[in-house]
Design a protein around this motif. Structure first.
Motif, PDB file in Angstrom:
ATOM      1  N   GLY A  33       0.801  -1.225   0.000  1.00  0.00           N
ATOM      2  CA  GLY A  33       0.000   0.000   0.000  1.00  0.00           C
ATOM      3  C   GLY A  33       0.829   1.266   0.000  1.00  0.00           C
ATOM      4  N   TYR A  34       0.132   2.364  -0.219  1.00  0.00           N
ATOM      5  CA  TYR A  34       0.791   3.679  -0.239  1.00  0.00           C
ATOM      6  C   TYR A  34      -0.148   4.692   0.410  1.00  0.00           C
ATOM      7  N   HIS A  35       0.317   5.280   1.507  1.00  0.00           N
ATOM      8  CA  HIS A  35      -0.453   6.319   2.185  1.00  0.00           C
ATOM      9  C   HIS A  35       0.283   7.648   2.141  1.00  0.00           C
ATOM     10  N   ILE A  36      -0.457   8.662   1.846  1.00  0.00           N
ATOM     11  CA  ILE A  36       0.113  10.001   1.813  1.00  0.00           C
ATOM     12  C   ILE A  36      -0.003  10.647   3.190  1.00  0.00           C
ATOM     13  N   TRP A  37       0.937  11.491   3.527  1.00  0.00           N
ATOM     14  CA  TRP A  37       0.762  12.423   4.637  1.00  0.00           C
ATOM     15  C   TRP A  37       0.384  13.728   3.984  1.00  0.00           C
ATOM     16  N   THR A  38      -0.841  14.147   4.007  1.00  0.00           N
ATOM     17  CA  THR A  38      -1.945  13.599   4.713  1.00  0.00           C
ATOM     18  C   THR A  38      -3.246  13.931   4.009  1.00  0.00           C
ATOM     19  N   PHE A  39      -4.348  13.514   4.578  1.00  0.00           N
ATOM     20  CA  PHE A  39      -5.662  13.715   3.968  1.00  0.00           C
ATOM     21  C   PHE A  39      -6.061  15.190   3.926  1.00  0.00           C
ATOM     22  N   MET A  40      -5.994  15.837   5.088  1.00  0.00           N
ATOM     23  CA  MET A  40      -6.305  17.282   5.129  1.00  0.00           C
ATOM     24  C   MET A  40      -5.181  17.984   5.882  1.00  0.00           C
ATOM     25  N   ASP A  41      -4.971  19.260   5.573  1.00  0.00           N
ATOM     26  CA  ASP A  41      -3.919  20.005   6.269  1.00  0.00           C
ATOM     27  C   ASP A  41      -4.069  19.781   7.766  1.00  0.00           C
ATOM     28  N   ASN A  42      -2.967  19.489   8.417  1.00  0.00           N
ATOM     29  CA  ASN A  42      -3.101  19.375   9.867  1.00  0.00           C
ATOM     30  C   ASN A  42      -1.959  20.021  10.632  1.00  0.00           C
ATOM     31  N   TRP A  43      -2.118  20.008  11.915  1.00  0.00           N
ATOM     32  CA  TRP A  43      -1.199  20.688  12.840  1.00  0.00           C
ATOM     33  C   TRP A  43       0.076  19.862  12.949  1.00  0.00           C
ATOM     34  N   SER A  44       1.218  20.561  12.697  1.00  0.00           N
ATOM     35  CA  SER A  44       2.486  19.824  12.664  1.00  0.00           C
ATOM     36  C   SER A  44       3.367  20.161  13.862  1.00  0.00           C
TER      37      SER A  44
END
Ligand code: BG6
Length: 472
Positions: free
Chosen positions: A416-427
């Motif tokens: 599989g391949y997952h991106i960071w990330t689905f929606m902008d989030n707090w880093s």
């Protein structure tokens, strides 16, 4: 140049989706019975350290928007998604009483994933130590290893009938580096011996959680997520550069990869630790705990390589020992940069990881659990239809997928391949500075979500299980 296009197909049932973490997206960090974690506390005492003074309190509001968000995931073709359980939400003091509101929340979230036919992958620890546990020493204290194993067992018992992919930790080396060497995480200690103890206890905690999982005989799998940063020497022919790269690999990659997958530490790492008087406190039986509780699968987060050369001078013994005693950083003249995050972009790294896992780690099943590009001020790229045209992100993903596909076609067991990330989030300390999402999150407008061009592009890839590329 030709305009011909062709498709790279990925294996059947390939996982497509994204990753996030509880603290970075849930918000409601001081509500609904949640206890404080180190981020809540650090923000309370040092808000100025956080970009634009934005803390963990209201991160992206997934706590109340999860239903719409999971629907949005489905709309862009996700068949899987990873997030974490917040330990301090589930067990506010880290040990003891369970917060029923948290049980209800996670049950609802997991049900929603399942209703939308999205496979949830759940992580137990993503940098967010409950404050009560940190106050008695955090990962330096062996008691926390037991507390973590109990928390893990609670999660498996409560949610194991819904969750079939568990991961014990996300990037366990990061709290070691950031919390005990480089001051990016609380408790901001600089002490390599303590860092080694933290790393060791974390590896044991992971194995103990897996032991609990196995003892419950549930029908899922337990793994770990590691950020593997391949170490490239300046000069492949120079033995001192090769030695430096090997040490960087031992310290930052193999310190977790080997115990997790092979059930034991590399001899070379043990010697290095011994020679430098860094041996941690070890308990009876630890060796067997590691050996008997290897992971079923691996998640690999890949953002950037580590380029090193032999150290230019001998480490000043009056200074606290640091990993940089063993290597200097090296800037590859041909490097391509993500200038916003300050990270090199090196797509072939993903292929090198694929081959390393295939050739040196028994070709264990693995997936890309994070890969992505954080960019500042993306509003610059909004078009007339209110869509951010993030072609750079599409390019970034595409190039990585081409190399990943090559690794798979040469036999690497990637699922599989997952991106960071689905929606902008707090880093973390970077707050909302660099944006990574397929959806823009407008933090000034009730966290309104809007799709970016990359999200629409990804939908085609995920739904067709293939990548269309142009022949050059
Ligand atoms: C990974 C982490 O290291 O990279 C995430 O698992 C993190 O928590 C992500 O947010 C991107 O890095 P950053 O520092 O830009 O947020």
């Amino acid at each position: 140049m030709s305009n011909d296009k062709y498709n790279l197909s990925f294996p059947p049932n390939f996982l497509w989706g994204a990753a996030c973490s509880a603290t970075q997206t849930e918000g409601a960090s001081l509500e609904h019975g949640k206890g404080k974690n180190i981020w809540d506390y650090w923000y309370e005492i040092n808000p100025e350290k956080f970009f634009n003074n934005i803390g963990p309190k209201d991160t992206s509001n997934f706590y109340s928007m999860y239903k719409e968000d999971i629907k949005r995931m489905k709309e862009i073709g996700f068949n899987s998604f990873r997030t974490s359980i917040s330990w301090s939400r589930l067990i506010p003091d880290g040990r003891g009483e369970i917060n029923q509101e948290a049980v209800n929340f996670y049950n609802d979230v997991f049900d929603e994933f399942i209703n939308q036919d999205i496979t949830p992958i759940i992580c137990l620890f993503h940098f967010d130590m409950p404050l009560a546990m940190q106050n008695i020493g955090g990962w330096e204290n062996r008691e926390i290893v037991e507390a973590f194993a109990e928390y893990a067992e609670q999660c498996f018992s409560l949610f194991g009938h819904k969750i079939k992919y568990w991961t014990t930790f996300n990037e366990p080396i990061v709290p070691v580096e950031c919390g005990y060497l480089y001051e990016f995480h609380y408790p901001c200690v600089i002490d390599m011996k303590r860092a080694v103890q933290v790393a060791y206890n974390t590896a044991i905690a992971s194995a103990k959680a897996i032991e609990k999982y196995k003892s419950l005989k549930q029908d899922g799998k337990a793994g770990i997520i590691l950020n593997l940063t391949p170490s490239y020497p300046r000069d492949n022919e120079n033995p001192e550069d090769l030695k430096a790269a090997n040490i960087a690999d031992l310290l930052f990659n193999r310190s977790f990869l080997d115990p997790a997958v092979n059930g034991k530490y590399p001899e070379e790492l043990i010697s290095l630790i011994k020679e430098n008087d860094l041996i941690p406190v070890i308990s009876d039986g630890d060796e067997n705990i590691l050996l008997n509780n290897k992971v079923d699968f691996l998640g690999v987060n890949y953002y950037q390589p580590r380029r090193v050369k032999a150290p230019s001078k001998v480490w000043d013994s009056n200074k606290p020992l640091m990993p940089e005693a063993f290597f200097d950083y090296y800037q590859w003249p041909e490097r391509k940069m993500n200038k916003y995050r300050g990270w090199e972009i090196y797509e072939k790294g993903i292929y090198d990881i694929a081959m390393n896992i295939k050739n040196n780690y028994g070709n264990i099943p693995w997936y890309v659990s994070e890969n992505g590009m954080g960019v500042q001020e993306e509003e610059r790229f909004i078009n007339n239809e209110d869509i951010i045209e993030d072609d750079y992100r599409i390019e970034f993903i595409k190039e990585h997928l081409i190399w990943l596909h090559k690794g798979i076609s040469e036999g690497s067991n990637c699922f599989g391949y997952h991106i960071w990330t689905f929606m902008d989030n707090w880093s973390w300390l970077n707050g909302y500075k660099n944006r990574y999402g397929f959806f823009r999150v407008d933090i000034e407008n009730n966290f309104k979500r809007s799709i970016k061009k990359s999200g629409l592009w990804f939908k085609k890839v995920a739904e067709s299980n293939s990548l269309e590329i142009s022949a050059k």
